[in-house]
Design a protein around this motif. Structure first.
Motif, PDB file in Angstrom:
ATOM      1  N   ASN A   1       0.143 -24.875 -31.417  1.00 33.61           N
ATOM      2  CA  ASN A   1       0.162 -24.302 -30.303  1.00 33.61           C
ATOM      3  C   ASN A   1       1.282 -23.532 -29.822  1.00 33.61           C
ATOM      4  O   ASN A   1       1.344 -23.020 -28.605  1.00 33.61           O
ATOM      5  CB  ASN A   1      -0.655 -24.981 -29.223  1.00 33.61           C
ATOM      6  N   ARG A   2       2.252 -23.280 -30.673  1.00 30.98           N
ATOM      7  CA  ARG A   2       3.498 -22.636 -30.291  1.00 30.98           C
ATOM      8  C   ARG A   2       3.323 -21.398 -29.453  1.00 30.98           C
ATOM      9  O   ARG A   2       3.989 -21.081 -28.490  1.00 30.98           O
ATOM     10  CB  ARG A   2       4.418 -22.565 -31.597  1.00 30.98           C
ATOM     11  N   SER A   3       2.395 -20.582 -29.885  1.00 28.65           N
ATOM     12  CA  SER A   3       2.067 -19.338 -29.508  1.00 28.65           C
ATOM     13  C   SER A   3       1.620 -19.340 -28.129  1.00 28.65           C
ATOM     14  O   SER A   3       1.364 -18.321 -27.347  1.00 28.65           O
ATOM     15  CB  SER A   3       1.404 -18.304 -30.499  1.00 28.65           C
ATOM     16  N   THR A   4       1.035 -20.493 -27.737  1.00 26.84           N
ATOM     17  CA  THR A   4       0.326 -20.726 -26.215  1.00 26.84           C
ATOM     18  C   THR A   4       1.391 -20.217 -25.152  1.00 26.84           C
ATOM     19  O   THR A   4       2.429 -20.653 -25.004  1.00 26.84           O
ATOM     20  CB  THR A   4      -0.194 -22.076 -25.964  1.00 26.84           C
ATOM     21  N   PRO A   5       0.900 -19.286 -24.405  1.00 27.78           N
ATOM     22  CA  PRO A   5       1.795 -18.739 -23.362  1.00 27.78           C
ATOM     23  C   PRO A   5       1.891 -19.666 -22.233  1.00 27.78           C
ATOM     24  O   PRO A   5       0.887 -20.161 -21.819  1.00 27.78           O
ATOM     25  CB  PRO A   5       1.240 -17.298 -22.967  1.00 27.78           C
ATOM     26  N   LEU A   6       3.041 -20.121 -21.640  1.00 33.86           N
ATOM     27  CA  LEU A   6       3.087 -20.886 -20.540  1.00 33.86           C
ATOM     28  C   LEU A   6       4.085 -20.271 -19.438  1.00 33.86           C
ATOM     29  O   LEU A   6       5.033 -19.425 -19.728  1.00 33.86           O
ATOM     30  CB  LEU A   6       3.892 -22.179 -20.982  1.00 33.86           C
ATOM     31  N   GLU A   7       3.630 -20.294 -18.200  1.00 34.74           N
ATOM     32  CA  GLU A   7       4.199 -19.996 -17.075  1.00 34.74           C
ATOM     33  C   GLU A   7       5.738 -20.429 -16.883  1.00 34.74           C
ATOM     34  O   GLU A   7       6.017 -21.864 -17.234  1.00 34.74           O
ATOM     35  CB  GLU A   7       3.560 -20.098 -15.817  1.00 34.74           C
ATOM     36  N   ASP A   8       6.590 -19.871 -16.525  1.00 39.07           N
ATOM     37  CA  ASP A   8       7.971 -20.332 -16.287  1.00 39.07           C
ATOM     38  C   ASP A   8       7.762 -21.498 -15.405  1.00 39.07           C
ATOM     39  O   ASP A   8       7.514 -21.263 -14.017  1.00 39.07           O
ATOM     40  CB  ASP A   8       8.943 -19.297 -16.014  1.00 39.07           C
ATOM     41  N   SER A   9       8.548 -22.551 -15.764  1.00 43.18           N
ATOM     42  CA  SER A   9       8.642 -23.781 -14.621  1.00 43.18           C
ATOM     43  C   SER A   9       9.853 -24.121 -13.845  1.00 43.18           C
ATOM     44  O   SER A   9       9.961 -24.808 -13.054  1.00 43.18           O
ATOM     45  CB  SER A   9       7.934 -25.037 -15.197  1.00 43.18           C
ATOM     46  N   LEU A  10      10.765 -23.014 -14.123  1.00 39.57           N
ATOM     47  CA  LEU A  10      12.177 -23.366 -13.923  1.00 39.57           C
ATOM     48  C   LEU A  10      12.213 -23.657 -12.228  1.00 39.57           C
ATOM     49  O   LEU A  10      12.593 -24.363 -11.869  1.00 39.57           O
ATOM     50  CB  LEU A  10      12.998 -22.357 -14.283  1.00 39.57           C
ATOM     51  N   THR A  11      11.510 -22.486 -11.599  1.00 39.06           N
ATOM     52  CA  THR A  11      11.736 -22.609 -10.030  1.00 39.06           C
ATOM     53  C   THR A  11      10.934 -23.717  -9.401  1.00 39.06           C
ATOM     54  O   THR A  11      11.540 -24.405  -8.676  1.00 39.06           O
ATOM     55  CB  THR A  11      11.076 -21.294  -9.487  1.00 39.06           C
ATOM     56  N   ALA A  12       9.915 -24.167 -10.146  1.00 39.45           N
ATOM     57  CA  ALA A  12       9.359 -25.312  -9.398  1.00 39.45           C
ATOM     58  C   ALA A  12       9.955 -26.701  -9.927  1.00 39.45           C
ATOM     59  O   ALA A  12      10.151 -27.431  -9.014  1.00 39.45           O
ATOM     60  CB  ALA A  12       7.625 -25.281 -10.309  1.00 39.45           C
TER      61      ALA A  12
ATOM     62  N   THR B   1       2.699 -34.371 -12.742  1.00 41.05           N
ATOM     63  CA  THR B   1       2.135 -33.419 -11.916  1.00 41.05           C
ATOM     64  C   THR B   1       1.293 -32.396 -12.658  1.00 41.05           C
ATOM     65  O   THR B   1       1.337 -32.188 -13.999  1.00 41.05           O
ATOM     66  CB  THR B   1       3.535 -32.799 -11.463  1.00 41.05           C
ATOM     67  N   ASP B   2       0.254 -31.707 -12.129  1.00 46.40           N
ATOM     68  CA  ASP B   2      -0.625 -30.864 -12.681  1.00 46.40           C
ATOM     69  C   ASP B   2      -0.205 -29.371 -12.142  1.00 46.40           C
ATOM     70  O   ASP B   2      -0.949 -28.510 -12.354  1.00 46.40           O
ATOM     71  CB  ASP B   2      -2.038 -31.181 -12.581  1.00 46.40           C
ATOM     72  N   THR B   3       0.954 -29.385 -11.183  1.00 47.14           N
ATOM     73  CA  THR B   3       1.524 -28.303 -10.787  1.00 47.14           C
ATOM     74  C   THR B   3       2.197 -27.329 -11.918  1.00 47.14           C
ATOM     75  O   THR B   3       2.453 -26.003 -11.379  1.00 47.14           O
ATOM     76  CB  THR B   3       2.100 -28.471  -9.694  1.00 47.14           C
ATOM     77  N   LEU B   4       2.609 -27.744 -12.823  1.00 47.69           N
ATOM     78  CA  LEU B   4       3.411 -27.114 -13.770  1.00 47.69           C
ATOM     79  C   LEU B   4       2.442 -26.865 -15.256  1.00 47.69           C
ATOM     80  O   LEU B   4       1.642 -27.378 -15.305  1.00 47.69           O
ATOM     81  CB  LEU B   4       4.498 -27.982 -14.443  1.00 47.69           C
ATOM     82  N   ASP B   5       2.837 -25.533 -15.580  1.00 49.99           N
ATOM     83  CA  ASP B   5       1.766 -25.274 -16.728  1.00 49.99           C
ATOM     84  C   ASP B   5       2.304 -26.047 -18.065  1.00 49.99           C
ATOM     85  O   ASP B   5       3.423 -25.565 -18.394  1.00 49.99           O
ATOM     86  CB  ASP B   5       1.878 -23.582 -16.934  1.00 49.99           C
ATOM     87  N   LYS B   6       1.413 -26.834 -18.552  1.00 52.75           N
ATOM     88  CA  LYS B   6       1.934 -27.625 -19.693  1.00 52.75           C
ATOM     89  C   LYS B   6       1.004 -27.400 -21.035  1.00 52.75           C
ATOM     90  O   LYS B   6      -0.239 -27.189 -20.801  1.00 52.75           O
ATOM     91  CB  LYS B   6       1.694 -29.238 -19.341  1.00 52.75           C
TER      92      LYS B   6
ATOM     93  N   GLY C   1       3.732 -36.558 -25.222  1.00 51.68           N
ATOM     94  CA  GLY C   1       4.478 -35.859 -24.222  1.00 51.68           C
ATOM     95  C   GLY C   1       4.002 -34.364 -24.194  1.00 51.68           C
ATOM     96  O   GLY C   1       3.021 -33.834 -25.132  1.00 51.68           O
ATOM     97  N   GLN C   2       4.239 -33.356 -23.347  1.00 51.99           N
ATOM     98  CA  GLN C   2       3.780 -32.218 -23.107  1.00 51.99           C
ATOM     99  C   GLN C   2       5.160 -31.447 -23.113  1.00 51.99           C
ATOM    100  O   GLN C   2       6.276 -31.769 -22.922  1.00 51.99           O
ATOM    101  CB  GLN C   2       3.029 -32.084 -21.627  1.00 51.99           C
ATOM    102  N   ILE C   3       4.713 -30.069 -23.134  1.00 50.64           N
ATOM    103  CA  ILE C   3       5.861 -28.941 -23.300  1.00 50.64           C
ATOM    104  C   ILE C   3       5.592 -27.897 -22.165  1.00 50.64           C
ATOM    105  O   ILE C   3       4.530 -27.513 -21.786  1.00 50.64           O
ATOM    106  CB  ILE C   3       5.714 -28.365 -24.695  1.00 50.64           C
ATOM    107  N   ILE C   4       6.804 -27.676 -21.619  1.00 48.72           N
ATOM    108  CA  ILE C   4       6.721 -26.747 -20.447  1.00 48.72           C
ATOM    109  C   ILE C   4       7.693 -25.555 -20.939  1.00 48.72           C
ATOM    110  O   ILE C   4       8.550 -25.790 -21.608  1.00 48.72           O
ATOM    111  CB  ILE C   4       7.162 -27.495 -19.031  1.00 48.72           C
TER     112      ILE C   4
END
Length: 313
Positions: free
Chosen positions: A27-38, A89-94, A126-129
Motif C-alpha cells: 500500500n505504498r502508493s496510498t496517499p496520506l495527509e501530512d501529519s507534521l503539524t498535528a 490516536t485516530d486523528t492522524l491519517d494512518k 504498526g502503522q505508517i504516517i
C-alpha cells in the motif's frame, strides 16, 4: 511446570514490549495527509503541560526532575503520553498492513517469534504516517524518544564515546531486542535513535549538536527558578528519508528470512503491477544519508535488502 511458567511469563513480557515490524512496501502508493503539524502541536502541548506541573511543585529548575518528567511524556507507546497518543490516536491519517498480509507473513515462530507467532495471535502491526513528506512507522517515535534518551544519557550525561552510545541501538537491533525476536535489523530504527539523542540534547541545549557540530537553540531555559519554553519542537528538524525502511532498507537475520521477504515483495508486484524494490528511492537515500557518513557506526544501508548472517560472515 515452573520452567514453563517462567518461559511463558518472559514471552508475555516481551510481547508487551515489541510490536510487529512495519511493512514499508504494501500500500505504498496510498496517499496520506501530512501529519507534521498535528504531531508537532501534540508534542508541544504535552511539553507545556509537563512544565506547568513541574513549576507548580517549585523544583527550582531541577534538571533531574525535568528529565524524569519529560520521560513520562516522551518514551514509548506503553509508558509515555506522547508515545501512546501516536499509536492510539485516530486523528492522524494512518496506513496499516496487518502482519498476516505483510512482507513478514511467511516468518515462522521458530524463526522470529514476534511476527511469526505473537503478531498472528494478536496482530499489533504498526502503522505508517506521513510526516513532512516522509513515510514514518509509528514505532520510530518510541525509538526516537526512548532509545534516543539512552544515547543522550550515555554520550552527553555520562561522557562516554559516541560509539558507546550508538552501540546501544546496534546491539539491540542485532540482538534479542531486534533481529533475534523480530527477524529484522532496522537501520531506520537506528536513525531514529540517533536523532532522539539530538532531540534530548536540544531540550536544554547545553552541548553542541552531535551531527552539525554547532550550538543549538534550546527548547527550554530556567528563568527566575521556573522552566520557560524558548521555542517549540519541530520534528522536521530530525525526520528525513533515512527513517523510512522502504528507503533505508532493513536486513533480515538469515538468508531464509530474506528470501521470504523478497518473495512477498515480488508477489505484491505481480499482483499490483508495481515494481517495488529496496531502496525505493536511491536519490533520497544518498541525499539524506550523506549527513550520517562520518559516524562510528553505520546507520545508512546502501546495499538494499540483505541477510545479517551472511553480511557478518
Amino acid at each position: 511446570m515452573k520452567n514453563k511458567a517462567v518461559i511463558l511469563a518472559a514471552l508475555l513480557t516481551i510481547s508487551n514490549v515489541y510490536s510487529s515490524e512495519i511493512d514499508p512496501f504494501n500500500n505504498r502508493s496510498t496517499p496520506l495527509e501530512d501529519s507534521l503539524t498535528a504531531v508537532n502541536t501534540k508534542a508541544n502541548s504535552l511539553m507545556k503541560e509537563a512544565l506547568s506541573e513541574l513549576n507548580e511543585k517549585n523544583h527550582s529548575c531541577s534538571e533531574k526532575k525535568l528529565y524524569k518528567k519529560m520521560r513520562k511524556v516522551f518514551r514509548n507507546q506503553y509508558t509515555s503520553t506522547f508515545g501512546k497518543w501516536i499509536v492510539k490516536t485516530d486523528t492522524l491519517d494512518k496506513m496499516t498492513t496487518n502482519t498476516s498480509e505483510s512482507i513478514y507473513k511467511e516468518f515462522k515462530w521458530y524463526q522470529a517469534i514476534i511476527p511469526g507467532l505473537w503478531a498472528k495471535i494478536n496482530d499489533p502491526a504498526g502503522q505508517i504516517i506521513n510526516v513532512g513528506g516522509v513515510l514514518v512507522g509509528t514505532d520510530k517515535f518510541e525509538h526516537f524518544s526512548g532509545s534516543g534518551y539512552l544515547y543522550f544519557k550515555k554520550y552527553y550525561l555520562k561522557g562516554k564515546t559516541l560509539e558507546d552510545a550508538m552501540n546501544i541501538g546496534y546491539k539491540a537491533e542485532t540482538g534479542i531486542m531486534g533481529a533475534t525476536m523480530t527477524g529484522v535489523m532496522s537501520f531506520g530504527d537506528m536513525v531514529a535513535n540517533f536523532n532522539g539523542m539530538r532531540f534530548w540534547n536540544t531540550m536544554l541545549g547545553k552541548n553542541v549538536d552531535v551531527l552539525t557540530k554547532e550550538e543549538v537553540s534550546p527548547y527550554l531555559s530556567c528563568v527566575d527558578n521556573k522552566w520557560e519554553i524558548q521555542r517549540e519542537v519541530d520534528f522536521s528538524e530530525y525526520i528525513d528519508h533515512a527513517w523510512d525502511e522502504g528507503i533505508n532498507c532493513s536486513w533480515m537475520r538469515t538468508e531464509s528470512l530474506l528470501r521470504k521477504v523478497k518473495d512477498r515483495i515480488q508477489e505484491y508486484n505481480d499482483k499490483t503491477g508495481e515494481n517495488l524494490g529496496c531502496p525505493l528511492n536511491v536519490e533520497a537515500l544518498e541525499k539524506d544519508g550523506e549527513k550520517y557518513k562520518d559516524l562510528p557506526i553505520q546507520i545508512i544501508n546502501y546495499d538494499g535488502l540483505q541477510a545479517l548472517k551472511s553480511m557478518k560472515d
